[in-house]
Design an enzyme around this catalytic site. Structure first.
Site, PDB file in Angstrom:
ATOM      1  N   CYS A 161       0.860  -1.173   0.000  1.00 44.37           N
ATOM      2  CA  CYS A 161       0.000   0.000   0.000  1.00 44.37           C
ATOM      3  C   CYS A 161       0.905   1.235   0.000  1.00 44.37           C
ATOM      4  O   CYS A 161       2.051   1.189   0.450  1.00 44.37           O
ATOM      5  CB  CYS A 161      -0.884  -0.004   1.239  1.00 44.37           C
ATOM      6  SG  CYS A 161      -1.943   1.449   1.368  1.00 44.37           S
ATOM      7  N   ASP A 163       0.664   3.692   1.801  1.00 49.70           N
ATOM      8  CA  ASP A 163       0.787   4.143   3.191  1.00 49.70           C
ATOM      9  C   ASP A 163       2.261   4.166   3.610  1.00 49.70           C
ATOM     10  O   ASP A 163       2.980   3.185   3.423  1.00 49.70           O
ATOM     11  CB  ASP A 163       0.003   3.139   4.058  1.00 49.70           C
ATOM     12  CG  ASP A 163      -0.187   3.607   5.484  1.00 49.70           C
ATOM     13  OD1 ASP A 163       0.817   3.954   6.125  1.00 49.70           O
ATOM     14  OD2 ASP A 163      -1.338   3.619   5.944  1.00 49.70           O
ATOM     15  N   HIS A 225      -2.143  -4.245   4.762  1.00 51.21           N
ATOM     16  CA  HIS A 225      -1.745  -3.984   6.148  1.00 51.21           C
ATOM     17  C   HIS A 225      -2.925  -3.827   7.089  1.00 51.21           C
ATOM     18  O   HIS A 225      -4.055  -3.579   6.673  1.00 51.21           O
ATOM     19  CB  HIS A 225      -0.840  -2.751   6.223  1.00 51.21           C
ATOM     20  CG  HIS A 225      -1.480  -1.479   5.767  1.00 51.21           C
ATOM     21  ND1 HIS A 225      -1.901  -0.502   6.627  1.00 51.21           N
ATOM     22  CD2 HIS A 225      -1.775  -1.028   4.524  1.00 51.21           C
ATOM     23  CE1 HIS A 225      -2.415   0.504   5.937  1.00 51.21           C
ATOM     24  NE2 HIS A 225      -2.357   0.212   4.654  1.00 51.21           N
ATOM     25  N   CYS A 236      -5.894   0.077   6.903  1.00 56.89           N
ATOM     26  CA  CYS A 236      -5.676   0.690   5.593  1.00 56.89           C
ATOM     27  C   CYS A 236      -6.784   1.695   5.274  1.00 56.89           C
ATOM     28  O   CYS A 236      -7.952   1.321   5.166  1.00 56.89           O
ATOM     29  CB  CYS A 236      -5.630  -0.396   4.530  1.00 56.89           C
ATOM     30  SG  CYS A 236      -5.250   0.261   2.906  1.00 56.89           S
TER      31      CYS A 236
HETATM   32 ZN   LIG Z   1      -3.225   1.134   3.056  1.00 51.33          ZN
END
Ligand SMILES: [Zn+2]
Length: 488
Positions: A161, A163, A225, A236
């Site tokens: 991701c 992130d 995640h 997420c």
């Molecule tokens: Zn994420």
């Protein structure tokens, strides 16, 4: 060569490393002597080295706000400009943006602009320095490539991701060489299948030319995640912190990619998928391995935390009993990934008592475009891989939402690095990269007019020639204070 046995025979590392200095770059480090050190010693040295680097880089960003606070307190003093300049040089090691400082006494110190300027300049200094030192060089890069081939794969490609809490997945969480493992991050790990099929075809063509007759596969990994602390809020964002949804999405994306290659190229066995879940509070992993047909069962998983304290042989036996549906090569690979992750669990235990203090978002800036390979640190940058804003709009939307909480809520802007790397040896590549960086900046302005009107987005445009070790080229910024001269 077996990576597991290699870990017991690594080069002897110096006991204390200067911050940010990679041992492989020390004089004499290339000497081909081997010294038998225990795997534990080797892991501890590696952890010290990774920790020193993480601390050094993050500290450079974290010094900015305290420094600006001090400057704001003295902004009306007669000798403010020389005083502030001196502090910026001493404390941040940056060229002072004199224009911003000079305006302070007639108006007010533009804290928003100053913080963005210093953040983007710190990023530029960091990325320029990395090109020369390569602080995260992996000591066993070639061994990993042959280990991967022994497991039946010629390429490993990870989509985490976007992130920032997953930005260290390759070099830290999985302890893999970033030099040879491809990473393309997308919000929610929703990677672009067509883009990946094109990459697969490029890799496949090279493989057929360099190793005809071999039958290895392209390994695609999706890393979703979740958070074992405050999971309902800190999972997420792209999947509404719904862990199951994030995992199912990853599984389906892997299947979609495998099917696209199967249908488009009549190669049903060319791609194998592996789904990994990462607990962003602790860096522990869960692995969902495929069966021989490539199917992945979300409800069946292996957990690295179950293997804490186990020897390599015990981990291998554990995998053998719980992942018997997977190929022999996949079992070997995930055994190694779990063993590698145990080193990261030890890292988090030593440095953060087993759980990160910044469980939630704490990214310092957003990076969008193509590049950023040197960012292998947790919670430093929210990353969106894209070539056009239209294509990456959902990723940028998620990023700006995160920074609304992180920066705008305290009166600061969102610093964005727009970067497109290219290979200078390819004719016209630089011009295309420059044009893309320009188009993305224009598209940002038209997609987020309110942010720009309020001065809530400050961007820096860069591009870098990957054929050289040169610092990135400055292309522009919407901050008038940020120029080529004061970045160098
Ligand atoms: Zn994420």
């Amino acid at each position: 060569m077996n990576v597991m046995s290699m870990q017991r025979h690594t080069r002897k590392m110096p006991h204390s490393l200067p911050e940010g200095r990679a041992p492989l770059r020390r004089p004499g480090a290339g000497l081909p002597y081997l010294d038998a050190v225990s795997a534990t010693d080797s892991m501890e040295h590696e952890n010290q080295r990774l920790s020193a680097y993480e601390h050094q880089v993050k500290h450079a960003f974290d010094r900015i706000i305290p420094c600006v606070r001090k400057l704001a307190a003295i902004q009306y003093e007669e000798d403010f400009v020389p005083l502030a300049s001196e502090r910026i040089i001493d404390e941040l090691d940056l060229t002072p943006p004199t224009d911003v400082l000079q305006k302070a006494w007639t108006r007010q110190l533009d804290v928003k602009q100053l913080v963005s300027h210093l953040t983007l300049a710190t990023y530029y200094r960091f990325v320029s320095g990395v090109q020369h030192v390569n602080p995260l060089a992996h000591p066993q890069c070639a061994d990993f490539v042959s280990f991967l081939a022994d497991c039946g794969y010629h390429r490993m490609d990870i989509t985490p991701c976007a992130d920032g809490r997953l930005a260290h997945v390759i070099r830290y969480v999985l302890r893999l060489p970033a030099e040879v493992v491809r990473r393309k991050a997308y919000a929610g790990a929703a990677f672009a299948v067509e883009d990946n099929v094109a990459k697969w075809a490029e890799v496949e063509l090279k493989r057929q030319q360099s190793a005809p007759g071999t039958n290895t596969k392209y390994l695609k990994v999706v890393a979703y995640h979740f958070s074992s602390i405050d999971g309902e809020r800190e999972g997420c964002a792209a999947h509404g912190s719904d862990d199951r949804k994030a995992a199912e999405f990853g599984r389906d994306a892997l299947l979609g990619f495998k099917n696209a290659v199967a249908q488009g190229f009549s190669r049903p066995d060319a791609v194998e998928g592996l789904l990994i879940g990462i607990d962003t509070a602790t860096d522990s992993i869960v692995l969902h391995t495929p069966d021989l047909e490539g199917s992945i069962d979300i409800d069946s998983s292996l957990q690295s935390t179950d293997c804490v304290g186990m020897s390599s042989d015990k981990i291998r036996a554990y995998i053998g009993s719980y992942a018997s549906h997977s190929s022999e090569g996949m079992q070997r690979l995930v055994s190694q990934l779990i063993e590698n992750n145990l080193a990261q669990l030890a890292y988090v235990k030593t440095n953060h008592d087993g759980c990160y203090p910044d469980v939630g978002h704490a990214e310092r800036f957003i990076g969008i475009g193509v590049g950023f390979d040197e960012i292998q640190l947790r919670n430093l940058m929210y990353f969106g891989y894209l070539t056009t804003i239209e294509e990456g709009a959902p990723d940028v939307d998620v990023g700006l939402k995160i920074f609304k909480g992180l920066n705008q809520s305290r009166g600061l802007s969102t610093p964005i690095v727009i970067r497109f790397d290219y290979y200078g040896s390819v004719a016209g590549a630089r011009e295309r990269a420059v044009a893309r960086a320009g188009r993305v900046a224009d598209a940002l302005k038209s997609r987020y007019p309110d942010h720009f009107a309020a001065g809530d987005i400050h961007y820096l445009q860069l591009s870098r020639d990957l054929d050289t070790r040169a610092a990135p080229e400055f292309l522009g910024s919407n901050l008038p204070s940020l120029t080529e001269d004061n970045l160098s």
